[in-house]
Scaffold this motif. Structure first.
Motif, PDB file in Angstrom:
ATOM      1  N   LEU A 106       0.827  -1.215   0.000  1.00 51.16           N
ATOM      2  CA  LEU A 106       0.000   0.000   0.000  1.00 51.16           C
ATOM      3  C   LEU A 106       0.853   1.253   0.000  1.00 51.16           C
ATOM      4  O   LEU A 106       0.361   2.344  -0.226  1.00 51.16           O
ATOM      5  N   LYS A 107       2.142   1.118   0.280  1.00 49.91           N
ATOM      6  CA  LYS A 107       3.047   2.252   0.324  1.00 49.91           C
ATOM      7  C   LYS A 107       3.985   2.211  -0.866  1.00 49.91           C
ATOM      8  O   LYS A 107       4.318   1.157  -1.388  1.00 49.91           O
ATOM      9  N   LYS A 108       4.441   3.403  -1.274  1.00 50.95           N
ATOM     10  CA  LYS A 108       5.411   3.477  -2.358  1.00 50.95           C
ATOM     11  C   LYS A 108       6.758   2.978  -1.866  1.00 50.95           C
ATOM     12  O   LYS A 108       7.236   3.380  -0.822  1.00 50.95           O
ATOM     13  N   THR A 109       7.360   2.081  -2.606  1.00 53.02           N
ATOM     14  CA  THR A 109       8.684   1.594  -2.252  1.00 53.02           C
ATOM     15  C   THR A 109       9.736   2.528  -2.838  1.00 53.02           C
ATOM     16  O   THR A 109       9.442   3.388  -3.678  1.00 53.02           O
ATOM     17  N   SER A 110      10.977   2.331  -2.408  1.00 51.54           N
ATOM     18  CA  SER A 110      12.068   3.147  -2.937  1.00 51.54           C
ATOM     19  C   SER A 110      12.236   2.913  -4.434  1.00 51.54           C
ATOM     20  O   SER A 110      12.622   3.820  -5.179  1.00 51.54           O
ATOM     21  N   GLU A 111      11.911   1.695  -4.874  1.00 52.46           N
ATOM     22  CA  GLU A 111      12.025   1.393  -6.299  1.00 52.46           C
ATOM     23  C   GLU A 111      10.996   2.178  -7.103  1.00 52.46           C
ATOM     24  O   GLU A 111      11.290   2.684  -8.192  1.00 52.46           O
ATOM     25  N   ASP A 112       9.771   2.294  -6.580  1.00 54.57           N
ATOM     26  CA  ASP A 112       8.743   3.095  -7.251  1.00 54.57           C
ATOM     27  C   ASP A 112       9.193   4.545  -7.366  1.00 54.57           C
ATOM     28  O   ASP A 112       9.009   5.190  -8.404  1.00 54.57           O
ATOM     29  N   THR A 113       9.771   5.067  -6.299  1.00 57.96           N
ATOM     30  CA  THR A 113      10.250   6.455  -6.296  1.00 57.96           C
ATOM     31  C   THR A 113      11.359   6.642  -7.323  1.00 57.96           C
ATOM     32  O   THR A 113      11.392   7.661  -8.033  1.00 57.96           O
ATOM     33  N   ALA A 114      12.255   5.667  -7.428  1.00 58.00           N
ATOM     34  CA  ALA A 114      13.355   5.737  -8.391  1.00 58.00           C
ATOM     35  C   ALA A 114      12.822   5.736  -9.818  1.00 58.00           C
ATOM     36  O   ALA A 114      13.344   6.447 -10.692  1.00 58.00           O
ATOM     37  N   ILE A 115      11.780   4.950 -10.062  1.00 56.50           N
ATOM     38  CA  ILE A 115      11.179   4.900 -11.399  1.00 56.50           C
ATOM     39  C   ILE A 115      10.574   6.242 -11.763  1.00 56.50           C
ATOM     40  O   ILE A 115      10.748   6.744 -12.878  1.00 56.50           O
ATOM     41  N   VAL A 116       9.862   6.848 -10.817  1.00 56.36           N
ATOM     42  CA  VAL A 116       9.254   8.161 -11.070  1.00 56.36           C
ATOM     43  C   VAL A 116      10.326   9.206 -11.349  1.00 56.36           C
ATOM     44  O   VAL A 116      10.204  10.016 -12.276  1.00 56.36           O
ATOM     45  N   GLN A 117      11.399   9.190 -10.572  1.00 60.55           N
ATOM     46  CA  GLN A 117      12.493  10.156 -10.774  1.00 60.55           C
ATOM     47  C   GLN A 117      13.146   9.965 -12.139  1.00 60.55           C
ATOM     48  O   GLN A 117      13.489  10.939 -12.813  1.00 60.55           O
ATOM     49  N   MET A 118      13.315   8.712 -12.535  1.00 61.34           N
ATOM     50  CA  MET A 118      13.903   8.435 -13.846  1.00 61.34           C
ATOM     51  C   MET A 118      12.996   8.965 -14.962  1.00 61.34           C
ATOM     52  O   MET A 118      13.464   9.567 -15.931  1.00 61.34           O
ATOM     53  N   GLN A 183      17.921   0.561 -19.492  1.00 58.28           N
ATOM     54  CA  GLN A 183      17.490  -0.599 -18.702  1.00 58.28           C
ATOM     55  C   GLN A 183      17.762  -0.336 -17.229  1.00 58.28           C
ATOM     56  O   GLN A 183      18.910  -0.067 -16.843  1.00 58.28           O
ATOM     57  N   ASP A 184      16.707  -0.373 -16.414  1.00 58.39           N
ATOM     58  CA  ASP A 184      16.838  -0.192 -14.965  1.00 58.39           C
ATOM     59  C   ASP A 184      17.600   1.073 -14.588  1.00 58.39           C
ATOM     60  O   ASP A 184      18.458   1.070 -13.694  1.00 58.39           O
ATOM     61  N   GLY A 185      17.306   2.164 -15.277  1.00 56.92           N
ATOM     62  CA  GLY A 185      17.925   3.438 -14.935  1.00 56.92           C
ATOM     63  C   GLY A 185      19.321   3.643 -15.483  1.00 56.92           C
ATOM     64  O   GLY A 185      19.981   4.627 -15.131  1.00 56.92           O
TER      65      GLY A 185
END
Length: 261
Positions: A106-118, A183-185
């Motif tokens: 239910l919470k944003k993970t650090s990976e989700d945040t990294a994807i948004v920043q990318m 690929q993956d940032g």
């Protein structure tokens, strides 16, 4: 006469699975020449079933033979679509525990945040290149490996950032020709040559970059961003379709949603 009232759970599951199969076939073929062929086949199949129900034996037998033989012809006609479907099916990571936990969280993970920043970095760089009329073709690798196109360019391993993107596509840069693969940032390939052999029909005003982007997203599950050198417009292409958006933040959200799957 009332056998249809004896409806079991297996019958319900059967209908749902057929419906899902037709839906994904339609999504796979939508926007291509093959969708017209598929529609014709569905019409013939339904007409054949109708002739069987009303016991028109001659017509039903002829259509039945046509459908039986036509199955092998379909493999030839739809070989590109079948190949894409099997590649996507074989490379899916829906059951990957990492992805599954992220989807259920239910919470944003650090990976989700990294994807948004990318995605924000990508959109910001594309917007700036568009204002300067600098053409660019960016391919985002997802579940399916793009090694077969990465091998046509120069392999790299550079963490994605806006200055790097802008310097790669700068008009006097030796790396600006062709596409880049992310690929993956990380930028994993530059000067990539994409095959332009897709069946999708796109407007004539779009250039070779757009056609290449449509082609690679038609054959794989990759995403593509294209900056037009003539107009400066930034196009987002997914599943061989131009995805409309109104603002940069909306484009970021669309990209992040797809990359999080």
């Amino acid at each position: 006469m009332f056998d249809f009232l004896n409806f079991k759970f297996v019958d319900f599951l059967d209908i749902v699975l057929v419906g899902l199969m037709l839906y994904y076939i339609y999504r796979l073929l939508k926007g291509t020449v093959a969708i017209s062929i598929f529609s014709g086949i569905v019409i013939i199949f339904l007409f054949w079933k109708l002739t069987v129900i009303v016991k028109m034996e001659l017509v039903s037998s002829i259509l039945g033979q046509f459908i039986n033989v036509g199955f092998f012809a379909l493999i030839v006609v739809f070989q590109q679509e079948i190949r894409k479907f099997l590649l996507v099916l074989g490379s899916t990571n829906v059951l990957n525990s990492k992805n599954l936990l992220r989807k259920l969280s239910l919470k944003k993970t650090s990976e989700d945040t990294a994807i948004v920043q990318m995605c924000e970095t990508l959109v910001s760089a594309c917007r700036k290149m568009g204002s300067e009329r600098t053409g660019a073709l960016i391919i985002l690798e997802r579940n399916q490996s793009l090694e077969f196109v990465r091998a046509t360019g120069d392999k790299m391993n550079i963490e994605l950032n806006q200055p790097i993107l802008e310097s790669i596509f700068y008009k006097n840069s030796p790396l600006h020709d062709g596409a880049i693969v992310i690929q993956d940032g990380f930028i994993v390939a530059t000067r990539v040559i994409l095959p332009v052999v897709g069946q999708s029909v796109i407007p004539k005003e779009y250039g070779l970059r757009h056609r290449a982007a449509v082609s690679i997203t038609e054959k794989t599950d990759a995403l593509a961003l294209v900056v037009s050198e003539e107009t400066g417009k930034v196009s987002y292409i997914n599943n061989s379709e131009f995805v409309p958006y109104n603002t940069d933040s909306e484009l970021v959200a669309l990209l992040a949603e797809e990359l999080s799957k």
